[in-house]
Design a protein around this motif. Sequence first.
Motif, mmCIF file in Angstrom:
data_model
loop_
_atom_site.group_PDB
_atom_site.id
_atom_site.type_symbol
_atom_site.label_atom_id
_atom_site.label_comp_id
_atom_site.label_asym_id
_atom_site.label_seq_id
_atom_site.Cartn_x
_atom_site.Cartn_y
_atom_site.Cartn_z
ATOM 1 N N MET A 1 7.861 6.599 -3.254
ATOM 2 C CA MET A 1 7.721 7.543 -2.139
ATOM 3 C C MET A 1 8.991 8.385 -1.972
ATOM 4 O O MET A 1 8.927 9.623 -1.867
ATOM 5 C CB MET A 1 7.434 6.762 -0.858
ATOM 6 C CG MET A 1 7.358 7.593 0.395
ATOM 7 S SD MET A 1 7.240 6.553 1.883
ATOM 8 C CE MET A 1 8.924 5.919 1.953
ATOM 9 N N VAL B 1 3.082 10.881 -0.937
ATOM 10 C CA VAL B 1 4.127 10.234 -0.139
ATOM 11 C C VAL B 1 3.526 9.565 1.098
ATOM 12 O O VAL B 1 3.833 8.404 1.420
ATOM 13 C CB VAL B 1 5.201 11.261 0.276
ATOM 14 C CG1 VAL B 1 6.080 10.711 1.398
ATOM 15 C CG2 VAL B 1 6.063 11.633 -0.925
ATOM 16 N N GLY B 2 2.654 10.272 1.816
ATOM 17 C CA GLY B 2 2.031 9.714 3.013
ATOM 18 C C GLY B 2 1.185 8.490 2.703
ATOM 19 O O GLY B 2 1.204 7.495 3.448
ATOM 20 N N ILE B 3 0.452 8.538 1.602
ATOM 21 C CA ILE B 3 -0.393 7.390 1.212
ATOM 22 C C ILE B 3 0.470 6.192 0.842
ATOM 23 O O ILE B 3 0.171 5.047 1.208
ATOM 24 C CB ILE B 3 -1.323 7.804 0.058
ATOM 25 C CG1 ILE B 3 -2.352 8.822 0.570
ATOM 26 C CG2 ILE B 3 -2.021 6.591 -0.546
ATOM 27 C CD1 ILE B 3 -3.236 9.397 -0.507
ATOM 28 N N LEU C 1 3.418 5.452 2.032
ATOM 29 C CA LEU C 1 4.038 4.904 3.244
ATOM 30 C C LEU C 1 3.074 3.997 4.003
ATOM 31 O O LEU C 1 3.417 2.873 4.380
ATOM 32 C CB LEU C 1 4.510 6.046 4.138
ATOM 33 C CG LEU C 1 5.114 5.634 5.490
ATOM 34 C CD1 LEU C 1 6.358 4.778 5.285
ATOM 35 C CD2 LEU C 1 5.434 6.874 6.324
ATOM 36 N N VAL C 2 1.856 4.480 4.226
ATOM 37 C CA VAL C 2 0.888 3.725 5.022
ATOM 38 C C VAL C 2 0.443 2.458 4.283
ATOM 39 O O VAL C 2 0.455 1.349 4.842
ATOM 40 C CB VAL C 2 -0.319 4.610 5.368
ATOM 41 C CG1 VAL C 2 -1.408 3.795 6.062
ATOM 42 C CG2 VAL C 2 0.117 5.773 6.268
ATOM 43 N N LEU D 1 3.512 15.498 -1.436
ATOM 44 C CA LEU D 1 3.626 15.005 -0.065
ATOM 45 C C LEU D 1 2.399 14.214 0.368
ATOM 46 O O LEU D 1 2.507 13.271 1.167
ATOM 47 C CB LEU D 1 3.873 16.175 0.888
ATOM 48 C CG LEU D 1 5.268 16.811 0.779
ATOM 49 C CD1 LEU D 1 5.375 18.039 1.679
ATOM 50 C CD2 LEU D 1 6.362 15.789 1.132
ATOM 51 N N ILE D 2 1.223 14.572 -0.119
ATOM 52 C CA ILE D 2 0.026 13.765 0.166
ATOM 53 C C ILE D 2 0.213 12.355 -0.393
ATOM 54 O O ILE D 2 -0.098 11.352 0.270
ATOM 55 C CB ILE D 2 -1.224 14.430 -0.436
ATOM 56 C CG1 ILE D 2 -1.575 15.707 0.341
ATOM 57 C CG2 ILE D 2 -2.410 13.467 -0.427
ATOM 58 C CD1 ILE D 2 -2.667 16.526 -0.300
#
Length: 568
Positions: free
Chosen positions: A419, A508-510, A512-513, A505-506
């Motif tokens: 990430m 990156v968000g996945i 993280l969660v 960035l999409i």
Amino acid sequence: MTGSDPPQVGTNGDVVHETRPSQPNGDSKEPTTLLLALEDPMPEVVPAGGGGAGGGGTTRDEEKGGCWQVRFTLAILSLLGIVLMYAMRVCLSIAIVGMVGTEHHHHGEHNASEAVAAEDVCPSPEQTGGKPKETIVGEFTWDETTQGIILGSFFWGYACTNIPGGRLAEYFGGKRVFGLGIVLSALFTVLTPLSARASTELFIAVRICCGAVQGVVFPAVNSMLATWIPPFERSRFSTIVYSGFPLGTVLSLPVGGWLCSSTFLGGWPSVFYLFGGLGILWGVFWFVLIHDRPEAHPRISAAELAHIQAFAGQTKRAEGVPLPWKDILMSLPFWGLLAGSLGYDYGFYTLLTELPTYLKNIQHFDMSSNGLISALPFLVMWLWGYVWGLLMDRLTKAKVLSIITIRRLSMSVALYGAMISLVIMCFVNCDPVLAVVVLCLSVGLGGSANCGFLCSHQDIAPNFAGTLLGITNAVGAFAGVFAPMITGAITEGNQTLSAWRYVFLITVGIYLVTGSLYVFLISEKPQYWNEPKLCRAGKECDNEVKVSLASTVTTPTSPTSPLDPVIC
């Protein structure tokens, strides 16, 4: 080896065996009970009738057949099978560059109504006075959206067969399921060039079929690992076996790039012929040398068999167990495992399928170097996976880190590390060297996942390790479907740095969660629903494998040796 009473496990975890010495009239005397001391991970067992000229027992090296064990053969052939599986899967990612060519793409070329800042498009080599960019004339005129559908079609079939593959492996054994998955995939791979030239629809159908037969592979091999590998060896063996997918990528991308730029067998078709043919050849060795269970293997030593069976409660049962769907869906560790798998798969498939396209359209690497550069991140992943696996194995043996800490730490490195790397990727811009370095870091750190979620299926439910991996892999396969489609939709006619930042960035968000959910919810302990309901109800339930070593264990000739079985 003859069938008789099953070996018993004492309260201290030691294995107790019974022997019935053979008599001239075929009868048996009262059994002599032996307790094999398991402080040594591979206790010495003396085969019946063993001995040299003096009639003594066999030596330790003779008993084990040297230092090579049949588990190593399973690991190596499983590794090679997954290498070829991924080569057949990934070869399209590099071959499609040669199939479509460069003349149908628009590297930042927009019409007058599209005001694109100059800094949002990397200059081509001819604009910077370098070597003119290579022009590839392709056979097909697929746009980015169509390419995304073609690249993702494999995963439609892949997603459908993961769960059935896990159940089939648990009931009928992983040998046939795993072997047929690779061999049938090889046959479809050989047919790929013919289908692509016939029609786009037929090409997509063949890729769906290739994905369908490959969908059973990972659940089947995971079921076999749960059968053959004790818990404290799983980090090591899982690292060896699952390192096949970065290694397959490492081999297929540069070899595929070289073949596509050559005239051998027409260029790009030779990629499919090569890896498909090797997959068929691999099947011969697999079906001859591999067996479903340790007690069914004709060449396993008694010592290795006893070592595996000593962990019978933590390895897969011989018989299939009905799947407790409700209990699984109510299990928080399962949901943590599912989240970790989904996040890892989305990031991996995004870079796996789109990295050659990014390097070609944004950083302007030519065809011959594209495959080699695309393979570098996966080479780092392969090497880092071995380094991390060795480190975790040492820390486990030294009791420095617990199993649950290793799982959480491994996935934190794999997901959070990737990430952070993709965040940095958004600021790389038009520096091709820095871009490759950061991509190597992002993909490479994923190698630590071999000791993370890929072991968790075996940890929380060894009896359902194949099915659980089938479930998580099926969900992850949809990431393989949507990742190239999302990327294609974002970059369609818009091959710019800002468009690719959205792609990163999409992801990156996945990361993280899903990484956070895994770390907070996962467990290393077998869940209560791993056992059949009769066992959970407190009724008599035999978790031991129905096999006896009666004909292979005798009283040792030197009972004073600390490595010999102790007479009870």
